[in-house]
Write an enzyme that holds these catalytic residues in place. Sequence first.
Site, PDB file in Angstrom:
ATOM      1  CG  PHE A 177      -1.837   1.279   1.029  1.00  0.00           C
ATOM      2  CD1 PHE A 177      -3.099   1.287   0.549  1.00  0.00           C
ATOM      3  CD2 PHE A 177      -1.453   2.487   1.889  1.00  0.00           C
ATOM      4  CE1 PHE A 177      -3.807   2.556   0.331  1.00  0.00           C
ATOM      5  CE2 PHE A 177      -2.140   3.635   1.863  1.00  0.00           C
ATOM      6  CZ  PHE A 177      -3.588   3.578   1.184  1.00  0.00           C
ATOM      7  CG  ASP A 203       5.367   3.481   2.029  1.00  0.00           C
ATOM      8  OD1 ASP A 203       5.278   3.872   3.321  1.00  0.00           O
ATOM      9  OD2 ASP A 203       4.507   3.494   1.323  1.00  0.00           O
ATOM     10  CE  LYS A 240      -1.095   5.606   8.037  1.00  0.00           C
ATOM     11  NZ  LYS A 240      -0.720   4.809   6.788  1.00  0.00           N
TER      12      LYS A 240
HETATM   13  C1  LIG Z   1      -0.839   5.239   5.171  1.00  0.00           C
HETATM   14  C2  LIG Z   1       0.168   4.763   4.462  1.00  0.00           C
HETATM   15  C3  LIG Z   1       0.356   5.604   3.310  1.00  0.00           C
HETATM   16  C4  LIG Z   1      -0.522   6.870   2.863  1.00  0.00           C
HETATM   17  O1  LIG Z   1      -0.267   7.892   3.627  1.00  0.00           O
HETATM   18  P1  LIG Z   1      -1.192   8.976   3.590  1.00  0.00           P
HETATM   19  O2  LIG Z   1      -0.706   9.929   4.804  1.00  0.00           O
HETATM   20  O3  LIG Z   1      -2.614   8.465   4.086  1.00  0.00           O
HETATM   21  O4  LIG Z   1      -1.256   9.838   2.419  1.00  0.00           O
HETATM   22  C5  LIG Z   1       1.338   5.190   2.225  1.00  0.00           C
HETATM   23  N1  LIG Z   1       2.048   4.091   2.687  1.00  0.00           N
HETATM   24  C6  LIG Z   1       1.871   3.334   3.721  1.00  0.00           C
HETATM   25  C7  LIG Z   1       2.720   2.345   3.929  1.00  0.00           C
HETATM   26  C8  LIG Z   1       0.936   3.697   4.625  1.00  0.00           C
HETATM   27  O5  LIG Z   1       0.512   2.778   5.458  1.00  0.00           O
END
Ligand SMILES: *Cc1c(COP(=O)(O)O)cnc(C)c1O
Length: 410
Positions: A151, A236, A271
């Site tokens: 994701f 990520d 986050k």
């Molecule tokens: C939540 C998340 C995103 C997206 O972050 P947003 O602040 O909602 O745009 C991207 N990568 C990972 C792994 C995530 O958990």
Amino acid sequence: MVSHSRSLQARRECENLTPTSKIINTFKDYVVPSYTRSLVLVRGKGSYVWDVDGKKYLDFGGGIAVNSLGHAHPAVVRALKNQASKLIHTTNLYYTEPQGKLARELVKLTGLGKVFFCNSGAEANEALFKLARKFGQESGKFEIVTAVNSFHGRTIAGIAATGQEKIKKGFAPIIPGFVHVPFNDLEAFEKAITPQTAAILIEGIQGEGGVIPATKEFLLGIRKLTRERGILLFIDAVQCGFFRTGNFQSYQTILGKDAKDFLPDGISMAKGLGGGFPIGAVWIEKKYADLFQPGTHGTTFGGTPLACAVSLAVIDTVKKQKLAQNIRQQGARLMRGLQKIKSPNIVEVRGLGGMIGLQITGKSKDVVARLMEKGLLVVPAGDHVLRFLPPLNIRASEVDDALEILKNCL
Ligand SMILES: *Cc1c(COP(=O)(O)O)cnc(C)c1O
């Protein structure tokens, strides 16, 4: 349209509604229905939140790994108040002290390089996608290989990077330049590399995909492979980073003493970085840190002094109160407790530090609702996984309370 909403409003106001249904009705009338929502929350303190009727909940979702210090932490509130009274925002055409200081902190925690600030995880990944394109532009490389079930955010490139069909559905044509291969499968990644490949992007622990950590062999192998092929390795760390696993980065937890020889070329963060205040960042390894020259990339709000001051206060608190150690210990306590629960509904417990997934036979959303009823908040990850992402300062007694509720519900 105006008279239509006025008549709706008038009708709602005549009805004798509870505070909960009043708020829910304004959402029905005025907020785009892109989420299935449940509670109406009004305040939080520490690891607890309260709904509009005064019912208290133990928050093990943490705003999906965002509320690093729980709710209304005095250090966060103080930083917000102090910085807000000095300078909330200014354009990136000027320098501010908090942005420079936060960049230095993130470099110290990660490795030699530089930082670009933005406002969210999706934006941080966008910066990585653009970095890969910039890096590969002259040699004709543009493709990014990501993992199945990954994701990476909801922007138009984010959904292309995400390895889940349900996220892409309804948004064709999906932009080209992304391919997906099975996570933790080094051979599959190797086979996916073509002369057009510019980068590989993986999560340290797949979050939305069901709390699946990368293996040590995979991380070491993918670093070696990307070096040999002259392509970039991106992590990520939006969900699994920021001390969540007991170290600043999840790869440090996964690799242990081998982490000293491992450094990606780019890392996206968001986050937990702001402890609840929106902020995103990309750390870029020093060799590539000057690829974004003036005019190549930008953002109005990114690195605004208010967001950076809050993030600095969160990092300072994590260090002073040894919260990386705390989440390692409390995460282990939660993991042990979950493993002890004897229930035919439990398939597997997995995860690292304070990022734990419980795979169940039933539907995750049903169990999430049942736990909520009993005063415990967790978030689903897919159809059959419950995700626990408690604040880094969670207490042993709160872990035990959560386990007690879980025992009764499973
Ligand atoms: C939540 C998340 C995103 C997206 O972050 P947003 O602040 O909602 O745009 C991207 N990568 C990972 C792994 C995530 O958990």
